[in-house]
Design a protein around this motif. Structure first.
Motif, PDB file in Angstrom:
ATOM      1  N   GLY A 142       0.849  -1.182   0.000  1.00 41.04           N
ATOM      2  CA  GLY A 142       0.000   0.000   0.000  1.00 41.04           C
ATOM      3  C   GLY A 142       0.881   1.226   0.000  1.00 41.04           C
ATOM      4  O   GLY A 142       1.943   1.234   0.620  1.00 41.04           O
ATOM      5  N   GLY A 143       0.486   2.258  -0.753  1.00 42.39           N
ATOM      6  CA  GLY A 143       1.206   3.524  -0.728  1.00 42.39           C
ATOM      7  C   GLY A 143       2.498   3.493  -1.493  1.00 42.39           C
ATOM      8  O   GLY A 143       2.740   2.629  -2.335  1.00 42.39           O
ATOM      9  N   TYR A 144       3.356   4.448  -1.140  1.00 40.70           N
ATOM     10  CA  TYR A 144       4.583   4.693  -1.895  1.00 40.70           C
ATOM     11  C   TYR A 144       5.627   3.620  -1.625  1.00 40.70           C
ATOM     12  O   TYR A 144       5.811   3.197  -0.484  1.00 40.70           O
ATOM     13  CB  TYR A 144       5.124   6.064  -1.509  1.00 40.70           C
ATOM     14  CG  TYR A 144       6.310   6.496  -2.330  1.00 40.70           C
ATOM     15  CD1 TYR A 144       6.169   6.766  -3.690  1.00 40.70           C
ATOM     16  CD2 TYR A 144       7.569   6.629  -1.761  1.00 40.70           C
ATOM     17  CE1 TYR A 144       7.256   7.155  -4.455  1.00 40.70           C
ATOM     18  CE2 TYR A 144       8.656   7.036  -2.514  1.00 40.70           C
ATOM     19  CZ  TYR A 144       8.492   7.289  -3.864  1.00 40.70           C
ATOM     20  OH  TYR A 144       9.566   7.675  -4.621  1.00 40.70           O
ATOM     21  N   GLY A 145       6.328   3.206  -2.695  1.00 39.19           N
ATOM     22  CA  GLY A 145       7.321   2.158  -2.514  1.00 39.19           C
ATOM     23  C   GLY A 145       8.625   2.396  -3.263  1.00 39.19           C
ATOM     24  O   GLY A 145       9.505   1.549  -3.237  1.00 39.19           O
ATOM     25  N   ASP A 146       8.745   3.534  -3.936  1.00 39.04           N
ATOM     26  CA  ASP A 146       9.978   3.793  -4.689  1.00 39.04           C
ATOM     27  C   ASP A 146      11.023   4.481  -3.806  1.00 39.04           C
ATOM     28  O   ASP A 146      10.846   4.582  -2.601  1.00 39.04           O
ATOM     29  CB  ASP A 146       9.664   4.638  -5.932  1.00 39.04           C
ATOM     30  CG  ASP A 146       8.865   3.833  -6.955  1.00 39.04           C
ATOM     31  OD1 ASP A 146       8.999   2.594  -6.962  1.00 39.04           O
ATOM     32  OD2 ASP A 146       8.086   4.442  -7.713  1.00 39.04           O
ATOM     33  N   ALA A 147      12.065   4.967  -4.427  1.00 40.12           N
ATOM     34  CA  ALA A 147      13.173   5.558  -3.663  1.00 40.12           C
ATOM     35  C   ALA A 147      12.726   6.831  -2.939  1.00 40.12           C
ATOM     36  O   ALA A 147      11.798   7.515  -3.359  1.00 40.12           O
ATOM     37  CB  ALA A 147      14.330   5.872  -4.599  1.00 40.12           C
TER      38      ALA A 147
END
Lengths: 447, 447
Positions: free
Chosen positions: A299-304
């Protein structure tokens, strides 16, 4: 002991296995399933089996019968295999049985065509030593949907119970460990796979609104952390009510399993075991304790870097490994009640397709003991008997519905790469499997 | 009240804005930043400003000064903009200021070139009414790195404190709400972005090993659920120690904010607010309470159906919104201590780049009150004064280091699509912004 010269039987079994591996019976992709059922039928009928064919969800199910005698044994195997991809990692063509350095390579060489053929070889060997007549009744259930979760099996067992009843069921799978010990399993855990879905809004929000809007990942964190403790023990109210206490035989068996926990730890680089378990406690948990495992949360943001977002939704995927007499549908209900109790009734609980009841044989049953004793004699090593695998499978209707003990024992090895590229068996395990089967059938007939 | 005819000033400001919008000063991509600093310098020097230029991390920082008088005001704006992508969602070219239905569209039209130019227009209008002399000193800090987190700002403020001291700082941003009320902010929350990383093994495991191996997603669930409660209140030991109690003025201000919580709820489809907050309590939490929000959690399987895996690793991204006198680095330390206290010292805590100290002005300061009174008179509507935005930004060195009150007020509107395609201002707000500025400067000079 079964002492006949089996070299001709070995050669023939190897040719049969090569023929069967050629058929690309990948159940996940519906490839060559009726053709493979046909080929298996031809092999069985050649040995005097009467073969009935029933339609499964995607592949035929075969129920075969041969022989006469006071005892009846039921064999369970499957003719379907896992997909062969990634192809480039195979050192020889996946559907061409290839010998290298004492091993036979090919998709299904171990799981489960190799085992199926080793049992056929064992029946041939025994028959040859008995003037062409099997001195017991053998029933054989061979399905083509095992690698996709056996969706038809429970129904087939219910509908054809009379064709399947036996004194004992010999299940597929099992290995010979690096020390030469045959490893047997007398049960399988049940499984319930769930997805928890949390939603707090219809679209993502700027994270400043975390001051006033709940967070779906916090809801999942609260749900998940409330359902087990730091030791891995499930803390859902009522969860343990149906757990059948481990028998003395079960506890005795786990205490005799050679401790390979540190080898596992090294292989996978595991940071440590729950409760620092090792030895008997390690195997007790693996075989006899129900477990809640989290397969994934997203869920939500997962990038750098960072993104200051409050996600609208999130989900978690769980699997419960269950022990007798727990039931997956009852546990799903307990999860819903638990979430409602802690104020998370809005978290949606979705039951995923995997859904197996747990089953465990009585280790003191004389035919379980007969299998262990035969293995000890044939392999010349102390067998390792797990009261249950930590994994799951469709064993429940056989033990609980047909009421017979079930033991899994096979011809695999720890480097057998089952489900992976370069699946293989050791030629020696294949031949010993034929010899074990012949001896086990001989003793069973005389029991 | 400032009653001069401003139609010529409006026209000229609009031309200046069109010229500035043409420059593609996207700081995230390092595009045309020195060129835009040049163009701003030309505009300022034409009005008699002395402009100094300092090197920021990726863009020049301008510190300009003009006028003489007993009072000094500091303006804070920025000439950089957000990327214009996705281009296909714009109804007119992003770098071409375009009028449609009473609005001016273009990247930076609102944030922050429109505000910068409206203030320039206000200074021109006042100067024209004072025989060409500004009756107060104006200092202007204009950076080109705001949209990438103002990485050079705190250093510039420290190094050039003497060039920046003033009686009052007028901050960028602010809106005119749908009822025509100007919305002002007298503070910004601090922010700390963290990533928590859990690992239990070097490679993924079959999920049966959940019986003996801990789960990284469970570790994160336990960490996250232990750091706040169901009401959103942070439960980390020591977290609230440095929270400055809200003043009576702060509490009075939030109680006077028109309650638009249900409009927010409808816009985003929010299922409900923490503690069913609305009205004063809703805005108190948004402006005055520190928050722990979870931006994302990822680990393990995330596709359709189930996969019975025990993932080796998982991570969570968090942002804390902080209030005076909390400090991001102190909170990071408290998080580490908290995790160690609950037995999760192995969960790695990584501080991500966002890192701002909180800051809030004293609402009773006479110049804050002057800004509010001026807004009331110019807009003919009761201003909405938030003691702090729920968001974060680099306001802290101005309030806490330079020791002046800071108020954000601008020309935005709720449909202004700041940071998004079709960014716009209403022409009316642009003109009212110029008029407000001229009147505010006039009153400030006489104060």
């Amino acid at each position: 002991m079964f002492t006949s010269d089996l070299s001709e039987t070995f050669e023939r079994a190897r040719r049969d296995l090569a023929d069967l591996v050629k058929l690309q019976s990948v159940s996940a992709q519906g490839r060559q399933l009726p053709e493979t059922a046909d080929a298996v039928t031809v092999l069985l009928e050649a040995e005097g089996f009467t073969v009935k064919r029933y339609e499964g969800q995607v592949a035929p199910v075969l129920i075969a019968e041969a022989g006469q005698g006071a005892r009846t044994v039921l064999l369970y195997n499957h003719y379907d295999v896992q997909p062969e991809t990634p192809l480039e990692l195979w050192d020889s063509p996946p559907f061409e049985l290839t010998e290298r350095a004492g091993r036979l390579y090919g998709r299904g060489a171990s799981d489960d065509k190799g085992e199926l053929i080793s049992r056929l070889g064992a029946l041939r060997a025994l028959k040859a030593s008995c003037d062409g007549e099997l001195p017991f009744r053998v029933r054989w259930l061979i399905e083509g949907e095992e690698e996709i979760g056996s969706p038809s099996l429970a129904r087939i067992v219910r509908e054809h119970a009379d064709e399947l009843r036996a004194d004992f069921c010999w299940w597929e799978f099992g290995t010979i460990d690096p020390a030469g010990r045959p490893v047997l399993y007398a049960g399988l855990k049940g499984i319930l796979c769930l997805e928890l879905r949390a939603r707090v809004a219809q679209s993502d929000l700027h994270s400043q609104f975390g001051a006033v809007v709940d967070n779906p990942l916090y809801q999942l964190a609260r749900a998940l952390s409330s359902m087990r403790d730091e030791q891995g023990r499930v803390t859902i109210e009522g969860f343990h009510d149906d757990v059948r206490p481990a028998s003395e035989a079960d506890l005795g068996a786990v205490s005799r399993i050679p401790d390979e926990s540190s080898a596992l730890q090294e292989t996978y680089g595991i940071t440590g075991f729950l409760g620092n378990a090792s030895g008997a406690e390690f195997y007790r948990r693996l075989a006899l304790e129900p477990v809640l495992n989290i397969n994934g949360v997203h869920g939500g943001y997962g990038d750098a870097g960072s993104k200051t977002v409050l996600p609208a939704t999130a989900f978690a995927k769980l699997d419960f490994r269950l022990v007798p007499d727990q039931s997956p549908s009852r546990v799903a209900q307990l999860v819903r009640e638990h979430l409602a109790r802690i104020g998370l009734a809005d978290v949606e609980v979705v039951e995923l397709e995997s859904h197996e009841e747990p089953a465990r044989s009585d280790l003191t049953h004389p035919l379980v003991q007969l299998a262990v004793a035969t293995a000890r004699d044939v392999y010349g090593a102390e067998p390792v008997l797990h009261p249950s695998s930590g994994g799951s499978g469709p064993m429940h209707p056989f033990i609980e519905y047909l009421g017979m003990p079930v033991v899994a024992m096979g011809i695999g090895n720890l480097g057998g790469r089952v489900h992976a590229p370069n699946e293989n068996i050791r030629l020696e395990d294949f031949q010993n499997g034929i010899r074990f089967g012949a001896e086990f059938f001989r003793r069973l007939a005389q029991y």
